[in-house]
Design a protein around this motif. Sequence first.
Motif: not given
Length: 171
Positions: A45-49, A52
């Motif tokens: 559910d994390q938009p930015v891993q 990144t």
Amino acid sequence: MTTPDLDRPGSRVVDKAQYGLAAFLVLAGGYVLVDAAGLEDGFADQPVQPYTIPYVVGGVLALLGVLLAVATARGDRPEAEEGEDVDLTQGTDVRTVGLLALVLVANIALIDVLGWAITGALLFAGSAVVLGSRSWVRDLAVGVALSVGSWYGFYVGLGIPIPAGILDGVL
């Protein structure tokens, strides 16, 4: 022995320091990219891993190293003292440095009690006043906007808890 005329148009002098810095930037960027490849995926559910940011930083470091090497090869050189806005004949303003340190220490001491929204506003406004601003009202208004905005950005936007202090339940 004659020295090369660095001010003459078209003169090319090998700048080993610039190439050394370019090589360092490329190596540092490459190391960050290789290290980032070993990071595991975060939660779905994390938009930015987690990998990144290291990929971005490593890529930018490597790109800047290559661009610096190309600029150095073209003969571009940084300006000497003309590029500085600092008067090197003056000493350090110990009073200003001391007051900035005092503002920072006060922020550290009071953040758990008062919270970031209040101490951050005092930190931003106090730093502006110490550095020469003469508009207390504007400094405090900008400080409040920056501290409350950054509190919401971290707490709500990123999910990172920042102390709310006495404003807990209000913010």
